[in-house]
Scaffold this active site. Structure first.
Site, short mmCIF file in Angstrom:
data_model
loop_
_atom_site.label_atom_id
_atom_site.label_comp_id
_atom_site.label_asym_id
_atom_site.label_seq_id
_atom_site.Cartn_x
_atom_site.Cartn_y
_atom_site.Cartn_z
N GLU A 9 0.90 -1.16 0.00
CA GLU A 9 0.00 0.00 0.00
C GLU A 9 0.93 1.20 0.00
OE1 GLU A 9 -1.05 3.00 1.33
OE2 GLU A 9 -2.29 2.33 3.01
N CYS B 208 -2.03 8.27 4.26
CA CYS B 208 -2.09 7.96 2.84
C CYS B 208 -3.42 8.40 2.25
CB CYS B 208 -1.87 6.48 2.62
SG CYS B 208 -2.94 5.46 3.65
#
Lengths: 507, 507
Positions: free
Chosen positions: A229, A266
């Site tokens: 990720e 993120c």
């Protein structure tokens, strides 16, 4: 087999994980569930001590860290139920069919089995929820795979303390020796990732490091899946109606989302597209005073990168500041920041694309002002690669799909859905709910492998592989594939004789 | 965007596929189903003409090729029903929950969307079922992804003829222009695989070429998934009881499986482990005369490789022949073969491992004779990497799990399940049923990506990715995620308030 490239210590770690794999795969789901809950309870029991270490090592606030421990425990408990529920096994049964369209077919039954030992590289910005016993670790253990965690260098003491709590709980719950081990150091992580006994990798972090590790996994003599990720800038589109109806609410939500955890998420909204001349910049400016608290960034390296990105953005022609923000370094080299909100006309954004679209990891976001009549959907592929999320803020009438711009909005939603893992409406992408329907992923570079999610119970599928049994006597079948279904999992059983009718209704 | 590396012809192909992607993704599932059935019907309508070309180009028998067209049509029809059924969407709905364990959570709904344009590299050995309109193509189109097929050089005329039939049917069914295109040449295939508009690749063929293409896909600036079905040797274990009860039946089944399609199947049983001194070699020898028909191999290159592998195997110390077989080359360089069955004691197999365990693509298989008392399960990881299948032939009492060797047999089944995609009992691995529960895959090098299957309806998942919608107004939701569920697909809806109880029953 000897593995010359590993140090004796690492060889022992990998050998223990490999030796644990068959026994761990054979544990009853209920026993794995109990072990996960035991870890969750133990982490919550150690919360004050762990939060104290985490605050010192990461600079994140005690409130944020306390909440993160709770989230980590909830994740573990969700996976406990997920393992036993068994829907993720996608158990399928095709009974033997003498009348099959291509000639008599055998009995076929398909389930999913654990991959084997997995290495998980911890994140810097979630010292609990995506670290030693975070979401990836919970999914790996739930799947029945021995876990080796590579600690993040940003919180080594917390990693050791968490590992000790988890190891004790797993052993007390009767899990086999070797199902969980912690290692330190990037070289050690790379060496383990390259070992042929390791069957998958997971990672949360930067595009640069994620790419490095993904390439190592892909270029092994036997390639393995690598679930990274990585980076995301999470574009947001706000309509004129939405701003007319609730400019202040949107401004405050935006500032909350950008400033939380010092913007080191993120899912931080990096770019917000608004109509040129809208009232939103003024509303942001007006609300900014309530979001001016200074926060420490995670570590000096991240602070330095943020300083460079911030300077590059603010120095790009056409960029102005709505909220100037500030960034200073203390005597230990730690960076302390308040939120910066910049603005740029679409033409300037286009001209400065190379300098502007890269992620700025920290409390900074850019408002892009779009001239009236500009089609919105094409802006998504023009400026962005894969992203974790994309957001649309609508006016009340627009949500009904009854306004003249309804087709354009639908095209924008479709464009976002083609490039992101999660499409949000009238909300903010930070704060990712841990649920069965969550999708935290997206095309490269949001992830290195977009087949699954890194948040929510669907993440378990990353660490299992499908296996079919043909004409297996009951005694050799996994419990979830037996006719008597002792585990009570969902089974999809094909009706007898259906094959001769396949497709007939579409002629 | 210009893509300098593509020729004008290929640029036009990729541009058409990319332009078709949004419209194809938006087609109703019923319309995609009708198109797939139309292609199936059209292929069956053109069967005599297509089989004539295929027989000439591949040397496969008319009976085999006629059956393969039927299989190809059945595959397309299975996917037609699969698309409409919608279980593959794994539709999940988490209603908004103000009492969520981590604070109020939004409404979240998760489905799967098409990846975008995909390139499929056809196989040599299945000119219909894994070629232009084969299983991969059916799955790609079913998923809603524009398809570019790279024709196999072994049957170019058949590829063109099949493509024409399919294109006409797809256009007549109203599918968007550009959803299906055919290209020729390996360089063209590589160039397309490298194009940033291509979102995935699939392949059926050798480990060498599969690895080359998988590496290209993984090392692109934006990596994409690459689903290669590569090599497999499909180990078989036969117990003393099974041989005592039905040596002749097993021998005939074995020879049928090795000789069919001249042994040019990825599921051919390459290694058969039997007890030393068993009656099986004599039974194989006795039955061999019925399987001595000479078959042409697919092309001169494959024949040459087979000749080399056969010589290497038969020249390895300790190897003897049970059925010598034969191989000759005609004036066109085509190879013609009859089946070869070799035998080797376990000690010789171990000593000659490097020469023996590699796949021999053609009608040859090796019987390995195992001394009494040898544990069987450890032989699997000792000699084999990932495989498509592993097989166990049992005696009647052994199938009950009541014999003294039951634990050893269970350990063997577990060892096979760790390394193969399909575990068979009392059958042969050739002949892969096209059904929902089929699994045709396995760890490297059986496949380059073991997350899914290349045969059966579960293959559709390779060409879709998960996307979640958060707080989406109904008008912006895909139909399968709406509360009123107009498509009637399976939806998994989380119960309200469950989160606070997650894990509680495992404490």
């Amino acid at each position: 087999m000897s593995h010359a490239s590993l140090s004796p210590e690492l060889e022992a770690v990998v050998a223990r994980a490999a030796a644990a794999a068959p026994a761990f795969a054979a544990t009853a789901p209920e026993d794995r569930a109990r072990a996960l809950v035991a870890v969750a309870d133990a982490l919550e029991g150690a919360k004050p001590r762990l939060v104290e270490i985490a605050a010192r090592e990461t600079g994140l606030t005690e409130a944020r860290l306390t909440g993160e421990v709770t989230r980590t425990a909830v994740q573990l408990r969700l996976f406990a139920d997920t393992v036993v529920d068994g829907a993720y096994l996608d158990a399928r049964i095709d009974p033997a069919d003498p009348g099959f369209a291509l000639g008599a077919r055998p009995d076929l039954r398909r389930t999913h089995l654990p991959l084997g030992p997995v290495i998980n590289f911890s994140a810097s910005n979630f010292p609990f929820a995506f670290s030693v016993m975070g979401g990836d670790s919970a999914a790996i253990l739930a799947a029945g795979c021995p876990l080796i965690v590579k600690a993040h260098s940003g919180h080594p003491e917390l990693s050791d303390a968490t590992a000790e709590v988890a190891s004790t709980a797993l052993a007390a719950a009767g899990m086999p020796d070797g199902v969980f081990q912690l290692i330190h150091g990037r070289e050690a992580g790379v060496a383990v990732l390259q070992d042929p006994r390791i069957q998958a990798g997971s990672f949360t972090g930067s595009i640069r490091v994620g790419r490095l590790l993904a390439d190592i996994a892909a270029n092994r003599p036997a390639p393995i899946p690598f679930y990274g990720e990585l980076g995301s800038v999470n574009p947001v589109f706000i309509t004129a109606d939405a701003i007319a109806e609730r400019a202040e609410e949107i401004a405050r939500g935006y500032l909350t989302s950008v400033s939380g955890s010092a913007g080191q998420l993120c899912t931080k909204p990096g770019f917000v597209f608004v109509p040129e001349g809208s009232a939103l910049p003024a509303a942001i400016e007006a609300a900014a005073a309530d979001f001016a608290a200074e926060h420490r960034l995670l570590d000096p390296r991240i602070a330095q990168s943020f300083a460079e990105r911030r300077d590059a953005i603010l120095g790009t022609p056409g960029v102005r500041t709505i909220v100037p923000g500030a960034l200073r370094f203390d005597q230990d080299g730690q960076g302390w920041a308040t939120p910066t909100i910049a603005a740029v006309p679409l033409a300037g954004f286009r001209a400065g694309k190379a300098a502007l679209v890269e992620e700025a990891f920290g409390p900074l976001s850019i408002v892009v002002e779009v001239p009236e009549g500009t089609p919105l959907a094409p802006l998504v592929p023009e400026f962005f690669e894969g992203n974790l999320s994309g957001t649309l803020h609508l006016g009340a009438a627009e949500a009904d799909g009854s306004t003249p711009n309804a087709d354009e909005l639908r095209a924008l939603v479709a464009a976002l859905a083609r490039q992101v893992g999660r499409v949000l409406f009238n909300g903010w992408s930070t704060g990712v709910a841990v649920t069965p329907a969550q999708q935290h992923g997206g095309p490269w570079p949001a992830t290195s492998n977009d087949a699954s999610t890194s948040v929510g119970s669907a993440a378990i599928s990353r660490f299992q592989r499908p296996v079919a049994y043909q004409n297996a006597p009951t005694t050799f079948l996994p419990a979830e594939l037996r006719d008597d279904n002792p585990r009570g999992v969902p089974q999809s059983v094909s009706p007898a004789g259906e094959s001769t009718a396949w497709g007939a209704r579409w002629r």
